[in-house]
Write a protein that holds these residues in place. Structure first.
Motif, PDB file in Angstrom:
ATOM      1  N   ALA A 336       0.769  -1.385  -0.006  1.00 31.46           N
ATOM      2  CA  ALA A 336       0.031  -0.127   0.105  1.00 31.46           C
ATOM      3  C   ALA A 336       0.844   1.428   0.061  1.00 31.46           C
ATOM      4  O   ALA A 336       0.588   2.165  -0.723  1.00 31.46           O
ATOM      5  CB  ALA A 336      -0.869  -0.027   1.266  1.00 31.46           C
ATOM      6  N   ALA A 337       2.038   1.281   0.882  1.00 31.53           N
ATOM      7  CA  ALA A 337       2.842   2.668   1.095  1.00 31.53           C
ATOM      8  C   ALA A 337       3.326   2.692  -0.330  1.00 31.53           C
ATOM      9  O   ALA A 337       3.669   3.582  -0.805  1.00 31.53           O
ATOM     10  CB  ALA A 337       3.797   2.105   2.014  1.00 31.53           C
ATOM     11  N   ALA A 340       0.900   3.909  -2.950  1.00 31.31           N
ATOM     12  CA  ALA A 340       0.518   5.333  -2.617  1.00 31.31           C
ATOM     13  C   ALA A 340       1.615   6.124  -3.154  1.00 31.31           C
ATOM     14  O   ALA A 340       1.279   7.492  -3.570  1.00 31.31           O
ATOM     15  CB  ALA A 340       0.415   5.562  -0.959  1.00 31.31           C
ATOM     16  N   TYR A 403      -3.223   6.549  -0.003  1.00 27.09           N
ATOM     17  CA  TYR A 403      -2.855   5.559   0.873  1.00 27.09           C
ATOM     18  C   TYR A 403      -4.165   4.781   1.197  1.00 27.09           C
ATOM     19  O   TYR A 403      -5.094   5.549   1.790  1.00 27.09           O
ATOM     20  CB  TYR A 403      -2.053   5.978   2.136  1.00 27.09           C
ATOM     21  N   GLU A 411      -1.544  -2.619   9.587  1.00 25.85           N
ATOM     22  CA  GLU A 411      -2.246  -1.746   8.432  1.00 25.85           C
ATOM     23  C   GLU A 411      -3.580  -1.948   8.935  1.00 25.85           C
ATOM     24  O   GLU A 411      -4.553  -0.888   8.529  1.00 25.85           O
ATOM     25  CB  GLU A 411      -1.937  -2.073   7.136  1.00 25.85           C
TER      26      GLU A 411
END
Length: 429
Positions: A336-337, A340, A403, A411
């Motif tokens: 995800a990071a 993002a 994000y 998370e």
């Protein structure tokens, strides 16, 4: 050099058969004797049936039969076979052979030039083949152990049919041993010795034959074989295709949460002489790219393992890296990071002309205060939940959402926080 090559071949031709290397003695005389490459032989047979030779590139590991297949291909078309090697022969030798072929276009048909280790010629040197392949004055067979996508120039590659050869299977290596035993009645191997020899050869027929050639004339058992045979070096080059294939496999095994596969490729790279510092750097990348905030400890564990290796050195320090690798493989995964950041970079590139809102800009001068810098700024720490909900994006820009946490590991907590602040922002707007 051409004359010298001819003299060497002429002298070798007069030598008694048994003085030739074993690999040469047992070299297949026709395609039916080639082992381990049935699909390729079937394709070549179809080309031969059409009666028109094509220029080809044989790509495969050492000892899989590239030279043998090149010779049989030329023999099938009854053309002159002119062998070169990218290691021993220079461009001048190859140019001389091409000029000879052009000066005698009707003599014995198009010659077939075989260039072993063709990747040893740089990409500019490879251009010498282009015009003569185009005008049909020669047929080229190249052989390489390296990925042609990186080592053969595109212009030449487009004119060659690339044929891929594989490592020889255990069955194919067993066939070679049987052929050896048929030709040499004085050396026999026990079943366990044969299995050990096949394992030591690692798919390389030439290495197997070279080992057989050194055996004394008696029955060879497993222990005797291990005492006499040399282990084949790991098929790995820290700067070439094998390096990139294995690090890709290692990274994807970690991403796929398979600790056993990860350890296997880690061990193979170490066995091949890879720098453990390189592996540690790649593991750091795995921690931030594939695990991220699903387990923030992954980055710390990997960095600590690297520092431990630097203090202990090899081989003890490699255990610290292996432990970190297992941690990474079994950690919850999230990119995800990573995603993002890519989204933010894309939008940043498209809107780099926009200024941040003046509210959140500092006003160190009187003029800047007059222009509205810092006006109505809210200090988040002075507010409930330390959250003001004010806009931090350029004026007029629709609020993006980069994000998007996954519901794995830590998370899950990050998702709760995002939802909490989103609800507060909605109330304050």
């Amino acid at each position: 050099m051409i004359v010298k090559t001819f003299l060497v071949k002429k002298i070798c031709g007069k030598l008694p058969f048994m003085t030739l290397p074993l690999a040469e003695q047992l070299r297949p005389k026709d395609f039916s004797e080639v082992v381990g490459q049935s699909s390729l032989i079937e394709l070549l047979s179809k080309i031969i049936e059409r009666g028109k030779p094509l220029s080809i590139l044989l790509w495969g590991p050492p000892g899989c039969g590239k030279t043998t297949i090149a010779r049989l291909y030329a023999k099938a078309f009854d053309r002159p076979f002119v062998p070169f090697t990218g290691v021993m022969n220079g461009v001048a030798d190859i140019k001389k052979a091409i000029q000879d072929a052009k000066s005698r276009p009707l003599f014995a048909g198009q010659p077939i030039l075989f260039v072993d280790e063709i990747h040893r010629l740089n990409k500019a040197q490879q251009d010498i083949f282009l015009p003569c392949i185009e005008d049909g004055s020669i047929i080229l067979i190249g052989a390489t152990t390296e990925n042609p996508s990186f080592t053969i120039n595109n212009a030449l590659l487009s004119r060659l049919r690339v044929l891929t050869l594989e490592h020889l299977s255990e069955e194919a290596l067993q066939q070679i041993i049987t052929r050896f035993e048929t030709s040499s009645k004085k050396v026999t191997l026990t079943p366990d010795a044969k299995k050990a020899l096949i394992s030591l050869s690692q798919g390389d027929g030439r290495h197997l034959l070279n080992t057989l050639e050194t055996l004394p004339e008696k029955e060879i058992d497993r222990d005797t074989l291990y005492a006499l045979a040399q282990k084949k070096p790991a098929a790995y080059d820290r700067h070439d295709d094998g390096h990139f294939n294995l690090i890709s496999a290692l990274h994807k095994a970690v991403r796929g949460s398979d600790p056993d596969a990860a350890l296997y490729y880690f061990a193979r790279m170490l066995e091949g002489g890879e720098d453990p510092h390189y592996l540690a750097r790649r593991m750091m990348r795995m921690a931030v790219e594939d695990i991220g905030l699903a387990d923030p400890e992954a980055l710390k564990v990997t960095l600590t393992a690297w520092e431990t290796y630097e203090r202990l050195g090899s081989p003890e320090g490699e255990l610290a890296l292996a432990q970190a690798l297992l941690y990474l493989a079994l950690a919850p995964k999230s990119n995800a990071a990573y995603v993002a950041l890519k989204r933010a970079q894309k939008l940043a590139a498209e809107t780099s002309h926009l200024d941040p809102p003046k509210t959140i800009l500092n006003a160190p001068t009187k003029l800047m205060k007059q222009k509205g810098y810092g006006e109505d700024y809210q200090y988040d720490h002075d507010l409930p939940h330390a959250f003001s909900g004010q806009n931090y994006f350029p004026k007029g820009m629709e609020r993006p959402s980069f994000y998007k946490p996954v519901t794995r590991g830590f998370e899950r907590e990050m998702e709760k926080r995002l939802q909490f602040f989103a609800s507060l922002r909605k109330k304050l707007s």
